[in-house]
Design a protein around this motif. Structure first.
Motif, PDB file in Angstrom:
ATOM      1  N   PRO A  60       0.838  -1.201   0.000  1.00 47.06           N
ATOM      2  CA  PRO A  60       0.000   0.000   0.000  1.00 47.06           C
ATOM      3  C   PRO A  60       0.876   1.256   0.000  1.00 47.06           C
ATOM      4  O   PRO A  60       1.760   1.404   0.844  1.00 47.06           O
ATOM      5  N   SER A  61       0.631   2.128  -0.959  1.00 44.12           N
ATOM      6  CA  SER A  61       1.544   3.265  -1.153  1.00 44.12           C
ATOM      7  C   SER A  61       1.635   4.154   0.076  1.00 44.12           C
ATOM      8  O   SER A  61       2.708   4.626   0.436  1.00 44.12           O
ATOM      9  N   ARG A  62       0.490   4.416   0.737  1.00 45.32           N
ATOM     10  CA  ARG A  62       0.540   5.282   1.921  1.00 45.32           C
ATOM     11  C   ARG A  62       1.407   4.643   3.010  1.00 45.32           C
ATOM     12  O   ARG A  62       2.152   5.325   3.702  1.00 45.32           O
ATOM     13  N   GLY A  63       1.309   3.327   3.112  1.00 46.35           N
ATOM     14  CA  GLY A  63       2.113   2.608   4.102  1.00 46.35           C
ATOM     15  C   GLY A  63       3.596   2.707   3.794  1.00 46.35           C
ATOM     16  O   GLY A  63       4.402   3.046   4.668  1.00 46.35           O
ATOM     17  N   VAL A  64       3.968   2.434   2.549  1.00 47.98           N
ATOM     18  CA  VAL A  64       5.404   2.424   2.245  1.00 47.98           C
ATOM     19  C   VAL A  64       5.967   3.842   2.204  1.00 47.98           C
ATOM     20  O   VAL A  64       7.120   4.063   2.586  1.00 47.98           O
ATOM     21  N   ARG A  65       5.166   4.829   1.799  1.00 47.52           N
ATOM     22  CA  ARG A  65       5.635   6.211   1.814  1.00 47.52           C
ATOM     23  C   ARG A  65       5.928   6.657   3.254  1.00 47.52           C
ATOM     24  O   ARG A  65       6.866   7.405   3.496  1.00 47.52           O
ATOM     25  N   ALA A  66       5.106   6.180   4.200  1.00 48.54           N
ATOM     26  CA  ALA A  66       5.327   6.557   5.603  1.00 48.54           C
ATOM     27  C   ALA A  66       6.662   6.019   6.132  1.00 48.54           C
ATOM     28  O   ALA A  66       7.198   6.535   7.103  1.00 48.54           O
ATOM     29  N   THR A  67       7.207   4.979   5.465  1.00 48.27           N
ATOM     30  CA  THR A  67       8.508   4.451   5.896  1.00 48.27           C
ATOM     31  C   THR A  67       9.658   5.187   5.222  1.00 48.27           C
ATOM     32  O   THR A  67      10.821   4.854   5.442  1.00 48.27           O
ATOM     33  N   GLY A  68       9.329   6.140   4.351  1.00 46.04           N
ATOM     34  CA  GLY A  68      10.370   6.903   3.675  1.00 46.04           C
ATOM     35  C   GLY A  68      10.745   6.379   2.302  1.00 46.04           C
ATOM     36  O   GLY A  68      11.658   6.907   1.664  1.00 46.04           O
ATOM     37  N   PHE A  69      10.042   5.360   1.820  1.00 45.68           N
ATOM     38  CA  PHE A  69      10.326   4.829   0.482  1.00 45.68           C
ATOM     39  C   PHE A  69       9.997   5.894  -0.558  1.00 45.68           C
ATOM     40  O   PHE A  69       9.018   6.623  -0.436  1.00 45.68           O
ATOM     41  N   GLY A  70      10.826   5.976  -1.607  1.00 49.43           N
ATOM     42  CA  GLY A  70      10.773   7.098  -2.550  1.00 49.43           C
ATOM     43  C   GLY A  70       9.503   7.236  -3.355  1.00 49.43           C
ATOM     44  O   GLY A  70       9.118   8.342  -3.746  1.00 49.43           O
ATOM     45  N   LEU A  71       8.841   6.128  -3.656  1.00 44.81           N
ATOM     46  CA  LEU A  71       7.600   6.170  -4.430  1.00 44.81           C
ATOM     47  C   LEU A  71       6.611   5.194  -3.806  1.00 44.81           C
ATOM     48  O   LEU A  71       6.991   4.370  -2.982  1.00 44.81           O
ATOM     49  N   GLY A  72       5.354   5.294  -4.236  1.00 41.21           N
ATOM     50  CA  GLY A  72       4.365   4.307  -3.811  1.00 41.21           C
ATOM     51  C   GLY A  72       4.682   2.962  -4.442  1.00 41.21           C
ATOM     52  O   GLY A  72       5.485   2.881  -5.365  1.00 41.21           O
ATOM     53  N   LEU A  73       4.053   1.902  -3.959  1.00 46.43           N
ATOM     54  CA  LEU A  73       4.354   0.581  -4.515  1.00 46.43           C
ATOM     55  C   LEU A  73       3.123  -0.109  -5.096  1.00 46.43           C
ATOM     56  O   LEU A  73       2.914  -1.303  -4.929  1.00 46.43           O
ATOM     57  N   TRP A  74       2.325   0.674  -5.805  1.00 49.11           N
ATOM     58  CA  TRP A  74       1.215   0.155  -6.596  1.00 49.11           C
ATOM     59  C   TRP A  74       1.773  -0.565  -7.820  1.00 49.11           C
ATOM     60  O   TRP A  74       2.992  -0.579  -8.022  1.00 49.11           O
ATOM     61  N   GLU A  75       0.912  -1.100  -8.664  1.00 51.96           N
ATOM     62  CA  GLU A  75       1.388  -1.604  -9.952  1.00 51.96           C
ATOM     63  C   GLU A  75       0.389  -1.285 -11.051  1.00 51.96           C
ATOM     64  O   GLU A  75      -0.810  -1.152 -10.810  1.00 51.96           O
ATOM     65  N   SER A  76       0.942  -1.115 -12.260  1.00 46.92           N
ATOM     66  CA  SER A  76       0.133  -0.673 -13.398  1.00 46.92           C
ATOM     67  C   SER A  76      -0.042  -1.786 -14.422  1.00 46.92           C
ATOM     68  O   SER A  76       0.766  -2.704 -14.499  1.00 46.92           O
ATOM     69  N   THR A  77      -1.094  -1.646 -15.208  1.00 52.15           N
ATOM     70  CA  THR A  77      -1.249  -2.526 -16.370  1.00 52.15           C
ATOM     71  C   THR A  77      -2.157  -1.861 -17.392  1.00 52.15           C
ATOM     72  O   THR A  77      -3.009  -1.043 -17.029  1.00 52.15           O
ATOM     73  N   THR A  78      -1.936  -2.191 -18.637  1.00 48.53           N
ATOM     74  CA  THR A  78      -2.945  -1.923 -19.667  1.00 48.53           C
ATOM     75  C   THR A  78      -3.314  -3.267 -20.274  1.00 48.53           C
ATOM     76  O   THR A  78      -2.430  -3.998 -20.723  1.00 48.53           O
ATOM     77  N   VAL A  79      -4.593  -3.587 -20.232  1.00 47.47           N
ATOM     78  CA  VAL A  79      -5.074  -4.797 -20.905  1.00 47.47           C
ATOM     79  C   VAL A  79      -5.841  -4.327 -22.141  1.00 47.47           C
ATOM     80  O   VAL A  79      -6.788  -3.547 -22.028  1.00 47.47           O
ATOM     81  N   ARG A  80      -5.371  -4.740 -23.295  1.00 48.30           N
ATOM     82  CA  ARG A  80      -5.938  -4.256 -24.561  1.00 48.30           C
ATOM     83  C   ARG A  80      -6.546  -5.421 -25.334  1.00 48.30           C
ATOM     84  O   ARG A  80      -5.825  -6.360 -25.713  1.00 48.30           O
ATOM     85  N   VAL A  81      -7.864  -5.357 -25.541  1.00 50.73           N
ATOM     86  CA  VAL A  81      -8.526  -6.381 -26.347  1.00 50.73           C
ATOM     87  C   VAL A  81      -8.571  -5.847 -27.780  1.00 50.73           C
ATOM     88  O   VAL A  81      -9.100  -4.770 -28.032  1.00 50.73           O
ATOM     89  N   HIS A  82      -7.989  -6.593 -28.690  1.00 50.44           N
ATOM     90  CA  HIS A  82      -7.933  -6.165 -30.105  1.00 50.44           C
ATOM     91  C   HIS A  82      -9.243  -6.540 -30.797  1.00 50.44           C
ATOM     92  O   HIS A  82     -10.024  -7.347 -30.270  1.00 50.44           O
ATOM     93  N   PRO A  83      -9.506  -5.981 -32.006  1.00 47.85           N
ATOM     94  CA  PRO A  83     -10.784  -6.254 -32.689  1.00 47.85           C
ATOM     95  C   PRO A  83     -11.079  -7.740 -32.895  1.00 47.85           C
ATOM     96  O   PRO A  83     -12.238  -8.151 -32.924  1.00 47.85           O
ATOM     97  N   THR A  84     -10.049  -8.570 -33.041  1.00 43.65           N
ATOM     98  CA  THR A  84     -10.304 -10.008 -33.228  1.00 43.65           C
ATOM     99  C   THR A  84     -10.464 -10.740 -31.902  1.00 43.65           C
ATOM    100  O   THR A  84     -10.612 -11.960 -31.878  1.00 43.65           O
ATOM    101  N   GLY A  85     -10.373 -10.014 -30.805  1.00 43.59           N
ATOM    102  CA  GLY A  85     -10.530 -10.654 -29.503  1.00 43.59           C
ATOM    103  C   GLY A  85      -9.228 -11.167 -28.917  1.00 43.59           C
ATOM    104  O   GLY A  85      -9.212 -11.744 -27.838  1.00 43.59           O
TER     105      GLY A  85
END
Lengths: 168, 787
Positions: free
Chosen positions: B466-491
């Motif tokens: 959890p970003s708020r948790g890790v930021r409170a420890t002084g870690f430089g950035l939050g520790l979430w994770e990102s994704t893009t899921v892309r469904v193409h026209p053929t599925g």
């Protein structure tokens, strides 16, 4: 101009080597101190053979030279002049994976994959020497190779499976 | 949650075909036209003033293009930043130059860099650079470094103390007042070398016409590297592209930002030619981070029935010569927070003194802080049991947090999400046939054989976090994770993930998640990772976070896609959205499954976007980008049990049996889970028995090659019995917890406990690791066992 002269001077110290790699004859002019692993990777572009230690301990550079498994970081390319070499790229035939490759895949015998070509080549040699190895013999037979990911269990399992497959 | 055939199946890995045929693409496989090669000149002294650098001889070597010293790059490449600046610890962050300027502080500290037409020429020239040093006294031991009169690494870090950090929870004083027994022990958790078989390296290529700089590098977190290398080199972040291709193992060592990679980026820009640098193994051992290195003192307050009341720990953590990226957080937060382990300990106090020494920087290595915490607990609980005459199994059972107590907040602070420690424990004891083994041990002792049984129970914190948790420890950035899921026209589906698996198999497990969520064939899913030019900003792979956090993001993105697809399907089916069901990739009106719209048809409709295809006013397309910030960490747990035999003549320890029962929540691919556990166990056994990074008193690394640093081979270890229990994480979208480090955390104390158990009847209470034959043999000789 200066650079051209420099390169020409360097060229004078080059020597010719020829060898057959995965059945294909190849020759090149190289610095005499060129290691076989660098020849395979940098001159021939066969980057499936890796290097990991320089001291012959990790086995990531293992290839078959004249029927024997060797660590290509401990051999000069000139020592392989006239030799027949098999690398990981030469194992699959006509798009068909070698049974050892299949067995590594089926048994989760790899994780990061960096040591894998060396292990497969070592297993290839081991199973030629001993087509019916026990677990103990497999473990000893691959003890010149290091894997940091798998804990070896599935590599051993893969090689035992491959031995069975190769009997069929 | 429905369990389909694909989620939970032992699917063969999709990474493997390229790797078993030699088609993996690692950083050193990148070859660009006109490429130059860099080699670093590194200090042979642990501590010295640089009096001068003479490059004349080196410059004359054929093929040399240029040479830069620390003075040349000063002001052009900024110092290496420290990204975990822990608060309330009086933290001092000394200047960490990419190339040393006035002083070198460890053997391997880079002083200059040579660029040449060939790698061999670069190395020749690096050897020919003449550096004049004025050697200074060095200090390698972290306790000695804090003592009066010790050599000082920095003028502005008195007594070499970089920080003093304290954590306290519960009433420690009361616990010790009420104690019926107090146990004290000194423990050393020695230094290790991570040893990814692929060393570190980078290739940088600069295009002056666009100002774009592309880097291929051995990275566990390409966006973090892009961010910090941008800061260090001044290449704007949007003009810097970091590609981490196949990475040959990391184990933490490729998380961090080092000076070398930034220097390579700088060189490519200066020279407008591609530049490659790859470490050799010696360089890797000298200058890539090391792990662990704690000198610990622990006190435990307990009752005579074995109930532990409180624990007090004082640790001197060796940080090496500079503060590496995450260095301050590893021996503090990731260590102190886990000092209650799986036990109901009501009071905890932890003091950590972070010390700079003339050794390689120390940072996160597999487990990172958690093995050090688990080792303390699992050793001290065994010592306590012995003191009380209790069985080590019984004392653990007495202290476990009960299954009905979750979520459970420990005295150290974290809220454990879920657990059933007793269940995993009992399963492990059952599998190894504990009672029978004790009987066997008794008989063996009578015959003069030395058999030992060691138990280790653990819980670890991962799924960072959890970003708020890790930021409170002084870690430089939050520790979430990102994704893009892309469904193409053929599925067909492309998934762009901010995680960067490098052996953990998520190209497969992530595809399993998508196949399950969207009900499509796994072959219709591709996982793309490791390229900042393609994926949204992501935090990368470490700390067993990728499956819970990046996997969680992917599941949530798929669910958002399904929400939109349901609206489109309802429109096509001319039904109310609430009446539309989704099953096995098809939408249908409840009660009429025969008339269905497959998700592939919905995908095409979403791009066609005409009348009768998508509802009026709806945005076309079918994709989702999610930044998933978990609400809590995850807490995998388990019990490992080892049976060892010591050869009374040689002192050699042999692991005869090993059982691991781990609970990492739901499993996406049990084959991969098992593989992670196997590998972790061997790394942990290696610390217990063989591996040790050794410096002499002058700061020379004695274990600087793979001939000297004892990484185990297949012949050194047995096969393991693995099993699992499944206690899903209640807050994770998939119920998963993470499994990358469990084996390493659990196995080290299991082995040490077993070895001490084998010697216990001789009066041995504790032996510091590694338990190599020479050390055990000396003990056996003292006891008149060995000749």
């Amino acid at each position: 101009m200066a650079r051209k002269k420099q390169l020409l001077e360097t060229a004078e110290t080059y020597v010719s080597v020829s060898m057959k790699v995965n059945g294909v004859p190849c020759s090149a002019k190289i610095e005499p101190r060129t290691l076989l692993v660098h020849f395979l990777r940098d001159v021939l572009g066969l980057t499936g053979t890796h290097w990991g230690c320089d001291t012959g301990n990790c086995g990531a550079c293992t290839v078959i030279m004249n029927g024997k498994s060797v660590k290509s970081c401990n051999i000069f390319a000139v020592q392989a002049d006239g030799a027949e070499i098999i690398t990981i790229e030469g194992l699959a035939k006509d798009g068909q994976l070698h049974p050892i490759q299949e067995a590594f895949w089926e048994n989760h015998g790899l994780q990061c994959g960096f040591c894998t070509p060396g292990f497969i080549m070592q297993a290839y040699w081991l199973l030629q020497q001993n087509p019916n190895p026990t677990e103990e013999e497999v473990r000893r037979g691959i003890s010149g190779n290091i894997c940091r990911c798998t804990g070896y269990q599935n590599i051993v399992k893969a090689i035992l499976t491959a031995a069975e497959k190769m009997k069929r | 949650m429905a369990v389909s055939a694909i989620f939970g199946a032992k699917v063969k890995r999709r990474e493997d075909p390229r790797m078993i045929t030699g088609r993996g693409r690692y950083t050193d496989d990148v070859k660009l036209p006109g490429m130059l090669y860099a080699a670093f000149v590194r200090s042979p002294h642990a501590h010295a003033r640089i009096k001068g650098v003479n490059i004349e001889k080196a410059k004359k070597i054929k093929g040399v293009v240029c040479i830069y010293t620390g003075k040349d790059t000063e002001g052009k490449v900024a110092p290496v930043p420290c990204a975990w600046q822990i608060p309330n610890a009086d933290l001092k962050v000394p200047k960490y130059n990419p190339l040393a300027v006035d002083k070198v502080r460890y053997v391997g500290d880079p002083v200059a860099v040579v660029v040449a037409e060939t790698p061999y020429a670069a190395r020749d020239a690096a050897e020919a650079v003449e550096v004049e040093y004025e050697p200074l006294p060095a200090v390698v031991n972290q306790v000695e470094a804090t003592e009066e009169g010790a050599p000082q690494l920095y003028d502005d870090v008195p007594n070499n103390i970089a920080f003093r950090w304290t954590l306290q929870g519960g009433d420690v004083e009361k616990a010790f007042q009420e104690a019926e027994i107090v146990i004290e022990q000194d423990l050393i958790n020695h230094r290790l070398q991570p040893t990814a078989i692929e060393t570190r390296g980078a290739v940088a290529n600069y295009d002056p016409s666009t100002g774009e700089l592309t880097m291929w590098m051995t990275s566990q977190n390409p966006h973090i590297h892009r961010f910090l290398i941008s800061v260090m080199t001044g290449v704007p972040e949007h003009k810097l592209r970091v590609i981490a291709p196949d990475v040959g193992g990391g184990f933490g060592s490729k998380i961090h930002v080092y000076g070398a990679e930034a220097v390579v980026a700088f060189l490519a820009k200066e020279l407008c030619r591609p530049v490659k640098w790859m470490e050799d193994r010696r360089e890797n051992y000298l200058a890539t981070i090391h792990g662990r290195d704690h000198i610990q003192h622990v006190r435990v307050a307990a009752k005579r029935d074995g109930t532990i009341l409180g624990i007090e720990v004082k640790t001197y953590a060796n940080l090496g010569a500079y503060l590496s990226t995450a260095a301050p957080g590893i021996p503090t937060w990731l260590f102190g927070l886990m000092l209650c382990g799986p036990y109901r300990i009501q009071a905890v106090k932890c003091e950590v003194i972070g010390v700079l020494t003339n050794t390689a920087p120390v940072d996160a290595y597999r487990g990172a802080g958690r093995p050090e915490a688990t080792y303390i607990l699992e050793r001290i609980i065994d010592i306590l049991a012995r003191e009380l005459g209790m069985d080590p199994a019984e004392i653990r059972l007495r202290n476990f947090i009960p299954a009905d107590a979750f979520p459970y907040q420990t005295a150290a602070g974290p809220v454990y999400d879920s657990g059933n420690y007793e269940q995993a424990f009992k399963r492990a004891l059952e599998l190894i046939e504990y009672e029978k083994l004790r009987e066997e041990q008794r008989r063996a002792r009578e015959e003069g054989k030395l058999l030992g049984i060691g138990i280790s129970s653990y819980v670890e914190i991962c799924g960072l976090g959890p970003s708020r948790g890790v930021r409170a420890t002084g870690f430089g950035l939050g520790l979430w994770e990102s994704t893009t899921v892309r469904v193409h026209p053929t599925g067909k589906v492309s998934v762009y993930t901010g995680g960067h698996p490098h052996g953990q198999g998520e190209e497969t497990t992530f595809a399993q998640i998508v196949a399950e969520e969207l009900g499509i064939p796994i072959d219709d899913v591709d996982i793309i990772h490791g390229d900042t030019g393609e994926i949204p900003f992501g935090m990368g792979t470490y700390g067993s976070r990728t499956t819970p956090v990046a996997g969680g993001a992917i599941a949530l993105a798929c669910r958002r896609i399904k929400e939109k697809a349901r609206k489109i399907a309802a429109y096509i089916l001319e039904a109310g959205e609430a009446d539309v069901e989704f099953e096995a990739g098809k939408f249908y009106v409840r009660g009429s499954p025969e008339k269905s719209v497959p998700i592939q048809q919905v995908a095409l409709a979403s791009y066609a976007a005409g009348e009768g295809e998508i509802p009026p006013g709806m945005e076309p397309g079918l994709e989702s980008t999610v930044f998933y910030d978990p609400e809590n960490f995850t807490f995998p747990f388990g019990t490992h049990v080892a049976l060892v035999e010591i050869d009374p003549e040689t002192g050699q320890v042999k692991v005869l049996k090993y059982v691991a029962v781990d609970d990492c929540g739901r499993q996406i691919n049990p084959m991969i889970v098992e593989g992670q556990v196997h590998g972790g166990i061997v790394q942990g056994i290696a610390q217990a028995l063989w591996e040790e990074a050794l410096y002499d008193k002058n700061g020379n690394l004695l274990t600087a090659t793979l001939s000297d640093y004892a990484v185990p081979t297949a012949a050194d270890v047995p096969s393991f019995v693995t099993d699992s229990t499944v206690t899903p994480s209640p807050h994770n979208p998939l119920g998963v917890k993470g499994v990358g480090e469990t084996g390493t955390i659990a196995s080290t104390p299991a082995i040490v406990n077993a070895v001490v158990d084998a010697l216990a009847h001789l009066g041995v209470k504790h032996v510091d690791m590694p338990l190599r034959a020479d050390k055990i043999w000396k003990i056996l000789k003292e006891k008149d066992i060995a000749k």
